[in-house]
Design a protein around this motif. Structure first.
Motif, PDB file in Angstrom:
ATOM      1  N   ARG A 145     -11.260  29.472 -23.528  1.00 55.33           N
ATOM      2  CA  ARG A 145     -11.098  29.673 -25.106  1.00 55.33           C
ATOM      3  C   ARG A 145     -10.033  28.745 -25.449  1.00 55.33           C
ATOM      4  O   ARG A 145      -9.983  28.044 -26.652  1.00 55.33           O
ATOM      5  N   ASP A 146      -8.929  28.732 -24.655  1.00 52.44           N
ATOM      6  CA  ASP A 146      -7.612  27.726 -24.968  1.00 52.44           C
ATOM      7  C   ASP A 146      -7.710  26.479 -24.320  1.00 52.44           C
ATOM      8  O   ASP A 146      -7.140  25.525 -24.694  1.00 52.44           O
ATOM      9  N   ASN A 147      -8.641  26.343 -23.059  1.00 56.01           N
ATOM     10  CA  ASN A 147      -8.413  25.318 -22.448  1.00 56.01           C
ATOM     11  C   ASN A 147     -10.126  24.760 -22.182  1.00 56.01           C
ATOM     12  O   ASN A 147     -10.517  25.168 -20.961  1.00 56.01           O
ATOM     13  N   PRO A 148     -10.816  24.388 -23.150  1.00 61.28           N
ATOM     14  CA  PRO A 148     -12.207  23.858 -22.996  1.00 61.28           C
ATOM     15  C   PRO A 148     -12.391  23.166 -21.690  1.00 61.28           C
ATOM     16  O   PRO A 148     -13.608  23.103 -21.112  1.00 61.28           O
ATOM     17  N   ASP A 149     -11.417  22.284 -21.322  1.00 61.20           N
ATOM     18  CA  ASP A 149     -11.641  21.496 -20.223  1.00 61.20           C
ATOM     19  C   ASP A 149     -11.091  22.005 -18.829  1.00 61.20           C
ATOM     20  O   ASP A 149     -11.034  21.411 -17.594  1.00 61.20           O
ATOM     21  N   PHE A 150     -11.085  23.401 -18.948  1.00 64.41           N
ATOM     22  CA  PHE A 150     -10.622  23.940 -17.744  1.00 64.41           C
ATOM     23  C   PHE A 150     -11.741  23.988 -16.518  1.00 64.41           C
ATOM     24  O   PHE A 150     -12.879  24.078 -16.948  1.00 64.41           O
ATOM     25  N   ASP A 151     -11.501  23.479 -15.414  1.00 60.91           N
ATOM     26  CA  ASP A 151     -12.318  23.239 -14.296  1.00 60.91           C
ATOM     27  C   ASP A 151     -11.705  23.509 -12.941  1.00 60.91           C
ATOM     28  O   ASP A 151     -10.847  22.570 -12.486  1.00 60.91           O
ATOM     29  N   PRO A 152     -12.188  24.575 -12.057  1.00 57.26           N
ATOM     30  CA  PRO A 152     -11.316  24.752 -10.865  1.00 57.26           C
ATOM     31  C   PRO A 152     -11.459  23.766 -10.090  1.00 57.26           C
ATOM     32  O   PRO A 152     -10.519  23.285  -9.171  1.00 57.26           O
ATOM     33  N   ARG A 153     -12.346  22.602 -10.340  1.00 55.22           N
ATOM     34  CA  ARG A 153     -12.525  21.459  -9.581  1.00 55.22           C
ATOM     35  C   ARG A 153     -11.291  20.339  -9.740  1.00 55.22           C
ATOM     36  O   ARG A 153     -11.259  19.696  -8.645  1.00 55.22           O
ATOM     37  N   SER A 154     -10.784  20.563 -10.782  1.00 56.03           N
ATOM     38  CA  SER A 154      -9.485  19.533 -11.201  1.00 56.03           C
ATOM     39  C   SER A 154      -8.515  19.934 -10.362  1.00 56.03           C
ATOM     40  O   SER A 154      -7.532  19.091 -10.276  1.00 56.03           O
ATOM     41  N   TYR A 155      -8.393  21.283  -9.915  1.00 58.94           N
ATOM     42  CA  TYR A 155      -7.168  21.618  -8.881  1.00 58.94           C
ATOM     43  C   TYR A 155      -7.661  21.769  -7.583  1.00 58.94           C
ATOM     44  O   TYR A 155      -6.912  22.394  -6.603  1.00 58.94           O
ATOM     45  N   ASN A 156      -8.858  21.134  -7.104  1.00 52.82           N
ATOM     46  CA  ASN A 156      -9.404  21.367  -5.714  1.00 52.82           C
ATOM     47  C   ASN A 156      -9.995  22.576  -5.128  1.00 52.82           C
ATOM     48  O   ASN A 156      -9.731  22.860  -4.259  1.00 52.82           O
ATOM     49  N   TYR A 157     -10.199  23.325  -6.135  1.00 56.24           N
ATOM     50  CA  TYR A 157     -10.930  24.876  -5.835  1.00 56.24           C
ATOM     51  C   TYR A 157     -12.273  24.848  -6.440  1.00 56.24           C
ATOM     52  O   TYR A 157     -12.714  24.037  -7.209  1.00 56.24           O
ATOM     53  N   THR A 158     -13.017  25.604  -5.711  1.00 56.59           N
ATOM     54  CA  THR A 158     -14.548  25.777  -6.032  1.00 56.59           C
ATOM     55  C   THR A 158     -14.919  26.456  -7.226  1.00 56.59           C
ATOM     56  O   THR A 158     -15.711  26.285  -7.883  1.00 56.59           O
ATOM     57  N   ASN A 159     -14.190  27.785  -7.337  1.00 54.41           N
ATOM     58  CA  ASN A 159     -14.570  28.355  -8.768  1.00 54.41           C
ATOM     59  C   ASN A 159     -13.121  29.064  -8.867  1.00 54.41           C
ATOM     60  O   ASN A 159     -11.988  28.799  -8.168  1.00 54.41           O
ATOM     61  N   LEU A 160     -13.089  30.035  -9.831  1.00 55.30           N
ATOM     62  CA  LEU A 160     -11.875  30.648 -10.321  1.00 55.30           C
ATOM     63  C   LEU A 160     -11.623  31.901  -9.211  1.00 55.30           C
ATOM     64  O   LEU A 160     -10.493  32.037  -8.744  1.00 55.30           O
ATOM     65  N   LEU A 161     -12.467  32.768  -8.498  1.00 50.71           N
ATOM     66  CA  LEU A 161     -12.182  33.350  -7.489  1.00 50.71           C
ATOM     67  C   LEU A 161     -11.496  32.648  -6.329  1.00 50.71           C
ATOM     68  O   LEU A 161     -10.582  33.399  -5.817  1.00 50.71           O
ATOM     69  N   ASP A 162     -11.901  31.441  -6.183  1.00 52.37           N
ATOM     70  CA  ASP A 162     -11.051  30.726  -5.106  1.00 52.37           C
ATOM     71  C   ASP A 162      -9.700  30.499  -5.531  1.00 52.37           C
ATOM     72  O   ASP A 162      -8.753  30.501  -4.487  1.00 52.37           O
ATOM     73  N   ILE A 163      -9.401  30.348  -6.710  1.00 55.33           N
ATOM     74  CA  ILE A 163      -8.070  30.424  -7.265  1.00 55.33           C
ATOM     75  C   ILE A 163      -7.234  31.364  -6.800  1.00 55.33           C
ATOM     76  O   ILE A 163      -6.097  31.415  -6.329  1.00 55.33           O
ATOM     77  N   LEU A 164      -7.702  32.510  -7.492  1.00 58.26           N
ATOM     78  CA  LEU A 164      -7.087  33.587  -7.195  1.00 58.26           C
ATOM     79  C   LEU A 164      -6.808  34.162  -5.823  1.00 58.26           C
ATOM     80  O   LEU A 164      -5.521  34.632  -5.455  1.00 58.26           O
ATOM     81  N   ARG A 165      -7.714  33.883  -4.790  1.00 54.78           N
ATOM     82  CA  ARG A 165      -7.434  34.189  -3.504  1.00 54.78           C
ATOM     83  C   ARG A 165      -6.355  33.451  -2.955  1.00 54.78           C
ATOM     84  O   ARG A 165      -6.090  33.679  -1.927  1.00 54.78           O
ATOM     85  N   SER A 166      -6.147  32.087  -3.542  1.00 54.63           N
ATOM     86  CA  SER A 166      -5.269  31.567  -2.848  1.00 54.63           C
ATOM     87  C   SER A 166      -3.797  31.702  -3.285  1.00 54.63           C
ATOM     88  O   SER A 166      -2.863  31.141  -2.964  1.00 54.63           O
ATOM     89  N   TYR A 167      -3.543  32.676  -4.175  1.00 55.98           N
ATOM     90  CA  TYR A 167      -2.408  33.221  -4.522  1.00 55.98           C
ATOM     91  C   TYR A 167      -2.084  34.669  -4.361  1.00 55.98           C
ATOM     92  O   TYR A 167      -2.157  35.421  -5.176  1.00 55.98           O
ATOM     93  N   PRO A 168      -2.264  34.989  -3.195  1.00 50.15           N
ATOM     94  CA  PRO A 168      -2.255  36.281  -3.006  1.00 50.15           C
ATOM     95  C   PRO A 168      -0.913  37.282  -3.349  1.00 50.15           C
ATOM     96  O   PRO A 168      -0.934  38.606  -3.627  1.00 50.15           O
ATOM     97  N   GLU A 169       0.072  36.529  -3.482  1.00 52.34           N
ATOM     98  CA  GLU A 169       1.341  37.213  -3.827  1.00 52.34           C
ATOM     99  C   GLU A 169       1.464  37.353  -5.141  1.00 52.34           C
ATOM    100  O   GLU A 169       2.427  37.975  -5.916  1.00 52.34           O
ATOM    101  N   MET A 170       0.603  36.564  -6.010  1.00 43.90           N
ATOM    102  CA  MET A 170       0.540  36.570  -7.414  1.00 43.90           C
ATOM    103  C   MET A 170      -0.525  37.630  -8.035  1.00 43.90           C
ATOM    104  O   MET A 170      -0.424  38.333  -9.049  1.00 43.90           O
ATOM    105  N   PHE A 171      -1.708  37.381  -7.512  1.00 46.28           N
ATOM    106  CA  PHE A 171      -2.961  38.174  -7.927  1.00 46.28           C
ATOM    107  C   PHE A 171      -3.849  38.971  -7.186  1.00 46.28           C
ATOM    108  O   PHE A 171      -3.930  38.361  -5.733  1.00 46.28           O
ATOM    109  N   GLU A 172      -4.103  40.113  -7.367  1.00 44.39           N
ATOM    110  CA  GLU A 172      -4.909  40.886  -6.433  1.00 44.39           C
ATOM    111  C   GLU A 172      -6.389  41.121  -7.087  1.00 44.39           C
ATOM    112  O   GLU A 172      -6.709  40.914  -8.140  1.00 44.39           O
TER     113      GLU A 172
END
Length: 318
Positions: free
Chosen positions: A194-221
């Motif tokens: 909604r705030d970032n229409p160009d958001f795409d996990p692939r821009s950060y070298n991730y496959t999807n949003l779930l992949d992002i969350l699992r890469s930061y286990p100390e931040m997100f559960e």
């Protein structure tokens, strides 16, 4: 939610024909393509590449002589308005394929008529067009995979300008989670876009949003309902202490990505993984750095992406 039924309108004089197949594949994942049209002066030599694709893709070429610099743009805009006005096709969504920011007004008008608008263009497309769309996809991300980014990162698009963990945290704090702090992953994604229409996990070298969350286990559960397909929830873990930092040296650094050599193995990072104050720094090979580990190296991995670890908060210490 009703499935999106797309009219795909391509500015053939602004987009390379080599992107056509990835574009159609991307839109097919979001809904059904009702019609696809490519606009340009087909008598010109630069449209030759598009002509070769007409025999293998269901695309309608729209001829527009170049009576002016924006002749093809005008034809595309008029067709879009006609499709909405006559409603002869069961279209409820548009995909505008162009990096030309002049189409921002068309995107806004289509949304005023209740249409869902996806934009596709090159990185560097002006923000006014990006934010006029419900969603914007960068051409550089189409056909992207983590392994190919690591092994041939010169072909990847620039990573996102804002650290991805910050985007996730802001979206979480702007959402209505339940009494225990859990938020549906689908709702998190909607808030981010909604705030970032160009958001795409692939821009950060991730496959999807779930992949992002699992890469930061100390931040997100993350948890799921263990069904098929699973439904996921996430919540923010309160910060108790700073994560431990590792040390290494820069092995290689390009404009938007690099590698760190450490005692544990090699780590891959992108420009978005740098500490905020160092994102304009060019890291020289041999420079000593400190970093936080996202993923540990796996020497038994089958691909380069699996063998390399991932690092964030990379800071030069010498």
């Amino acid at each position: 939610m009703a499935e999106h039924r797309f009219a795909v309108l391509v500015d053939g004089e602004n987009i390379s024909p080599r992107f056509l197949a990835p574009i159609l594949a991307e839109i097919n994942r979001s809904g059904e393509i009702i019609l696809t049209r490519v606009y340009g002066d087909w008598t010109e030599a630069h449209m030759r590449g598009w002509k070769e694709l007409l025999q293998s893709h269901p695309v309608r070429p729209v001829q527009q002589f170049r009576y002016g610099d924006n002749a093809s743009d005008g034809a595309l805009i008029m067709d879009a308005i006609e499709i909405v006005s006559t409603n002869r096709n069961p279209v409820n969504a548009f995909c505008i394929v162009s990096s030309d920011s002049d189409f921002y007004s068309l995107a806004l008008r289509l949304r005023e008529h209740g249409m869902y608008v996806t934009g596709i263009g090159r990185e560097g497309t002006k923000n006014i067009l990006v934010r006029s769309c419900n969603r914007f996809i960068y051409l550089e991300n189409l056909g992207f995979s983590t392994s190919s980014a690591v092994e041939d990162a010169e072909n990847q698009g620039s990573p996102g300008r804002v650290p991805v963990e910050d985007l996730v945290r802001r979206a979480y704090e702007a959402s209505d989670e339940d009494s225990d702090g859990w938020l549906l992953l689908a709702h998190l994604g909607q808030t981010i876009r909604r705030d970032n229409p160009d958001f795409d996990p692939r821009s950060y070298n991730y496959t999807n949003l779930l992949d992002i969350l699992r890469s930061y286990p100390e931040m997100f559960e993350v948890r799921s309902n263990d069904k098929t397909p699973p439904v996921y929830w996430m919540r923010l873990i309160p910060a108790h202490e700073e994560p431990s930092k590792l040390k290494g040296v820069i092995k290689r650094f390009m404009t938007n990505y690099g590698f760190i050599r450490s005692e544990k193995g090699d780590y891959f990072f992108t420009k978005a993984n740098l500490a905020a104050e160092q994102r304009n720094t060019h890291f020289r090979p041999g420079a000593q750095v400190e970093f936080v580990e996202i993923k540990a190296p796996n020497p038994h991995g089958e691909t380069t992406a699996e063998k390399n670890g991932r690092a964030r908060n990379v800071v030069v210490v010498n």
